[in-house]
Design an enzyme around this catalytic site. Structure first.
Site, PDB file in Angstrom:
ATOM      1  N   ALA A 125       0.717  -1.195   0.187  1.00  0.00           N
ATOM      2  CA  ALA A 125      -0.238   0.208  -0.047  1.00  0.00           C
ATOM      3  C   ALA A 125       1.062   1.267   0.123  1.00  0.00           C
ATOM      4  O   ALA A 125       2.023   1.187   0.658  1.00  0.00           O
ATOM      5  CB  ALA A 125      -1.232  -0.073   1.213  1.00  0.00           C
ATOM      6  N   ASP A 126       0.323   2.269  -0.950  1.00  0.00           N
ATOM      7  CA  ASP A 126       1.107   3.517  -0.688  1.00  0.00           C
ATOM      8  C   ASP A 126       0.161   4.380  -0.009  1.00  0.00           C
ATOM      9  O   ASP A 126      -0.976   3.957   0.568  1.00  0.00           O
ATOM     10  CB  ASP A 126       1.595   4.074  -2.122  1.00  0.00           C
ATOM     11  CG  ASP A 126       0.304   4.137  -3.051  1.00  0.00           C
ATOM     12  OD1 ASP A 126      -0.966   4.191  -2.642  1.00  0.00           O
ATOM     13  OD2 ASP A 126       0.263   4.376  -4.241  1.00  0.00           O
ATOM     14  N   SER A 127       0.405   5.850  -0.030  1.00  0.00           N
ATOM     15  CA  SER A 127      -0.247   6.613   0.575  1.00  0.00           C
ATOM     16  C   SER A 127      -1.748   6.655   0.091  1.00  0.00           C
ATOM     17  O   SER A 127      -2.773   7.007   0.989  1.00  0.00           O
ATOM     18  CB  SER A 127       0.262   7.968   0.793  1.00  0.00           C
ATOM     19  OG  SER A 127       0.535   8.512  -0.540  1.00  0.00           O
TER      20      SER A 127
END
Length: 137
Positions: free
Chosen positions: A89-91
């Site tokens: 997951a990224d931001s």
């Protein structure tokens, strides 16, 4: 450094001793003259954290939302200890996970609180706290 000993009475035992070896950061425990293995003391992280251990069903629901939002395959393990970053997951994904959790649990997560979420357990603990506050309001 010398070891220190603390002795006191307990309703569970007639005598209880706690021996702390300052040199090696260990603690041994004796109850009624029976010794128990030493425990190693570790430095606490500097990050303040309150843990309220969310219910297993809350953690399971959070795992489902995370799995769905990240489109994870069924063979990818998602547990309370799973870090969003380790799951890929990224931001933006994290924001979408929080939005999915808000929808699933009928809550609203403030941006400041959302920024403290790094693991599934963090999210579950926050959700239970918010649900409890919502119920008492």
């Amino acid at each position: 450094m010398a070891a220190s000993t603390i002795s006191f009475s307990s309703p569970l035992a007639s005598s209880l001793s706690l021996n702390k070896g300052l040199a090696n950061n260990s603690v041994s425990l004796s109850i009624n003259e029976r010794s128990f293995p030493a425990l190693r003391l570790q430095s606490a992280s500097r990050r303040f954290r309150v843990s309220c251990a969310a219910k297993p069903e809350t953690v399971d629901k959070v795992c489902e939302v995370v799995r769905k939002q990240l489109a994870l395959q069924s063979d990818v393990a998602v547990t309370g200890d799973s870090k969003f970053a380790a799951l890929g997951a990224d931001s933006l994904d994290t924001v979408e996970i929080v939005m999915g959790l808000e929808e699933e649990f009928g809550i609203s997560v403030e941006e400041e609180s959302a920024q403290t979420i790094a693991t599934v357990q963090d999210a579950a603990d926050l959700i239970e706290n918010l649900v409890e506050k919502k119920g008492s309001a």
